[in-house]
Motif scaffolding. Structure first.
Motif, PDB file in Angstrom:
ATOM      1  N   PHE A 129       1.009  -1.138   0.093  1.00 31.77           N
ATOM      2  CA  PHE A 129      -0.067  -0.048   0.189  1.00 31.77           C
ATOM      3  C   PHE A 129       1.196   1.180   0.098  1.00 31.77           C
ATOM      4  N   GLY A 130       0.895   2.232  -0.961  1.00 30.68           N
ATOM      5  CA  GLY A 130       1.577   3.498  -1.139  1.00 30.68           C
ATOM      6  C   GLY A 130       0.552   4.472  -1.398  1.00 30.68           C
ATOM      7  N   ASP A 131       0.941   5.352  -0.541  1.00 30.23           N
ATOM      8  CA  ASP A 131       0.590   6.792  -0.664  1.00 30.23           C
ATOM      9  C   ASP A 131       1.486   7.804  -1.120  1.00 30.23           C
ATOM     10  N   ASN A 132       1.623   7.907  -2.832  1.00 35.23           N
ATOM     11  CA  ASN A 132       0.465   7.742  -3.492  1.00 35.23           C
ATOM     12  C   ASN A 132       0.964   6.586  -4.688  1.00 35.23           C
ATOM     13  N   TYR A 133       2.152   6.577  -4.918  1.00 34.47           N
ATOM     14  CA  TYR A 133       2.851   5.664  -6.177  1.00 34.47           C
ATOM     15  C   TYR A 133       4.010   5.169  -5.959  1.00 34.47           C
ATOM     16  N   PHE A 134       3.966   4.013  -6.442  1.00 32.62           N
ATOM     17  CA  PHE A 134       5.472   3.238  -6.625  1.00 32.62           C
ATOM     18  C   PHE A 134       5.529   2.308  -7.620  1.00 32.62           C
ATOM     19  N   LYS A 145       4.206  -1.912 -10.924  1.00 34.84           N
ATOM     20  CA  LYS A 145       4.168  -0.646 -10.703  1.00 34.84           C
ATOM     21  C   LYS A 145       2.556  -0.296 -10.410  1.00 34.84           C
ATOM     22  N   ASP A 146       2.182   0.872  -9.622  1.00 40.47           N
ATOM     23  CA  ASP A 146       0.981   1.291  -8.692  1.00 40.47           C
ATOM     24  C   ASP A 146       0.240   1.544 -10.178  1.00 40.47           C
ATOM     25  N   ALA A 147      -1.226   0.855 -10.106  1.00 39.10           N
ATOM     26  CA  ALA A 147      -2.070   1.330 -10.955  1.00 39.10           C
ATOM     27  C   ALA A 147      -2.567   2.851 -11.238  1.00 39.10           C
ATOM     28  N   ILE A 148      -2.729   3.362  -9.808  1.00 41.33           N
ATOM     29  CA  ILE A 148      -3.140   4.846  -9.458  1.00 41.33           C
ATOM     30  C   ILE A 148      -2.070   5.673  -9.022  1.00 41.33           C
ATOM     31  N   PRO A 149      -1.923   6.525  -9.935  1.00 39.66           N
ATOM     32  CA  PRO A 149      -0.433   7.333  -9.450  1.00 39.66           C
ATOM     33  C   PRO A 149      -0.936   8.339  -8.272  1.00 39.66           C
ATOM     34  N   PHE A 153      -7.107   5.879  -3.275  1.00 40.52           N
ATOM     35  CA  PHE A 153      -6.158   5.017  -2.675  1.00 40.52           C
ATOM     36  C   PHE A 153      -6.392   3.641  -3.088  1.00 40.52           C
ATOM     37  N   ASN A 154      -5.435   2.896  -3.325  1.00 40.46           N
ATOM     38  CA  ASN A 154      -5.329   1.566  -3.930  1.00 40.46           C
ATOM     39  C   ASN A 154      -4.232   0.812  -3.219  1.00 40.46           C
ATOM     40  N   SER A 155      -4.283  -0.410  -3.413  1.00 42.79           N
ATOM     41  CA  SER A 155      -3.223  -1.450  -2.947  1.00 42.79           C
ATOM     42  C   SER A 155      -3.108  -2.650  -3.859  1.00 42.79           C
TER      43      SER A 155
HETATM   44 CA   LIG Z   1      -1.603   4.406  -5.707  1.00 44.20          CA
END
Ligand SMILES: [Ca+2]
Ligand SMILES: [Ca+2]
Ligand SMILES: [Ca+2]
Ligand SMILES: [Ca+2]
Length: 331
Positions: A129-134, A145-149, A153-155
């Motif tokens: 879980f990253g705030d906001n992007y990884f 890579k994270d789907a939502i930059p 919030f997503n995981s």
């Molecule tokens: Ca994200």
């Protein structure tokens, strides 16, 4: 005499108006800088208007020229549109798959999505879980890579096949609406400095935890904003600290500055020497504010496992540091 008094009153009222406009709209940058960063002032020029139009907030990318004429991409150089870097499968995505539990996500995971680093390796599962992007690399190989930059919030859940020892390296971005200024419209202010934070758990093929985020990880910052007073950031060895800097939101933060440091080209590689980097700083769930986020709360059995509690990590300033690289080697 009366006319004089009237003129004085008008003059005083005028000065009051000028004074109040300085304190409200149109904040000023103060201080002089003596650290190792390149310093930019004011907003970036938008180069990508929105990486993720479905998002609640606009995830733009821009460039800004520093006072030493170097050009910087903000909030960070990312590989979001690079098809050779796979998207991580969803653990919980408000616009995609919403798993109710980690066990459901594990059961639904497709073997085709396992990223092979070593053919004879063990399959490792990671929950992130990253705030906001990884962007996650293992031994320099792009794993997910994270789907939502930016928002919502997503995981994510990823699997990769690797032989120990192996090095986990992640680029983390706290995204921003006011590009180059480290801020977003929030809580009634147009220039509110948002915060970051990332938590991850890595389990082996037997389901045993082999790594969790904590202060045994390394963390270095490469972009810090907004800076209102250039004399406030300090450096101690490789630690780039903005701990003493003001983080209050303002109505107009267009005059503020940002600090930029060059990201080493091989930061994701196993051979990269991170021994001099600062240790990651840990943050509580309360500080990051995950209580109301199902992308986190559905998976507390993993992220808040009492036997091996994963902690949120970031650099020393989870508000002002917006691009952070973290690394950890599993022996
Ligand atoms: Ca994200
Ligand atoms: Ca954020
Ligand atoms: Ca935890
Ligand atoms: Ca921030």
């Amino acid at each position: 005499m009366k006319q004089w008094n009237m003129k004085l009153a008008i003059l005083a009222f005028g000065m009051l108006l000028i004074g109040s406009s300085c304190n409200g709209e149109g904040e000023v940058l103060t201080g002089t800088y003596d650290g190792t960063a390149s310093v930019s002032t004011g907003p970036a020029v938008t180069t990508t208007s929105n990486l993720y139009p479905a998002g609640q907030r606009v995830a733009g990318v821009g460039t800004v020229t520093a006072s030493d004429n170097t050009v910087w991409t903000v909030p960070a150089v990312v590989r979001y549109t690079d098809d050779s870097f796979p998207f991580a499968p969803d653990l919980y995505n408000p616009d995609g798959t919403k798993h109710a539990t980690a066990a459901d996500a594990l059961a639904a995971f497709k073997d085709a999505d396992i990223v092979e680093i070593d053919a004879d390796g063990e399959v490792i599962t990671a929950y992130i879980f990253g705030d906001n992007y990884f962007e996650l690399y293992v031994n320099g190989v792009p794993v997910g890579k994270d789907a939502i930059p930016f928002t919502q919030f997503n995981s994510h859940i990823v699997k990769f096949k690797v032989e120990a020892p192996y090095t986990i390296a992640m680029k983390l971005v706290d995204w921003e609406e006011n590009l180059g200024l480290g801020t977003e419209k929030n809580r009634g202010k147009s220039f509110h400095p948002g915060d970051g934070g990332m938590v991850a758990v890595f389990k082996n093929a037997s389901g045993e935890t082999v790594a969790t985020t904590g202060n045994e990880w390394k963390a270095q910052t490469f972009y810090t904003a907004p800076i209102k007073d250039l004399s406030c950031p300090t450096e101690d060895g490789t630690t780039r600290s903005s701990a003493g800097c003001d983080t209050e939101a303002v109505g107009d933060g267009n005059a503020f500055a940002a600090l930029h440091w060059k990201v080493p080209a091989n930061w994701m590689d196993e051979a990269f020497d991170d021994s001099s980097w600062p240790a990651a700083t840990t943050y509580t769930n309360e500080t990051i504010g995950v209580d109301n986020k199902p992308a986190y709360t559905n998976f507390t059995d993993v992220f808040d496992d009492r036997a091996d509690d994963a902690e949120f990590i970031w650099s020393t300033n989870v508000i002002l540091d917006n691009e952070v690289i973290v690394r950890y080697t599993v022996e």
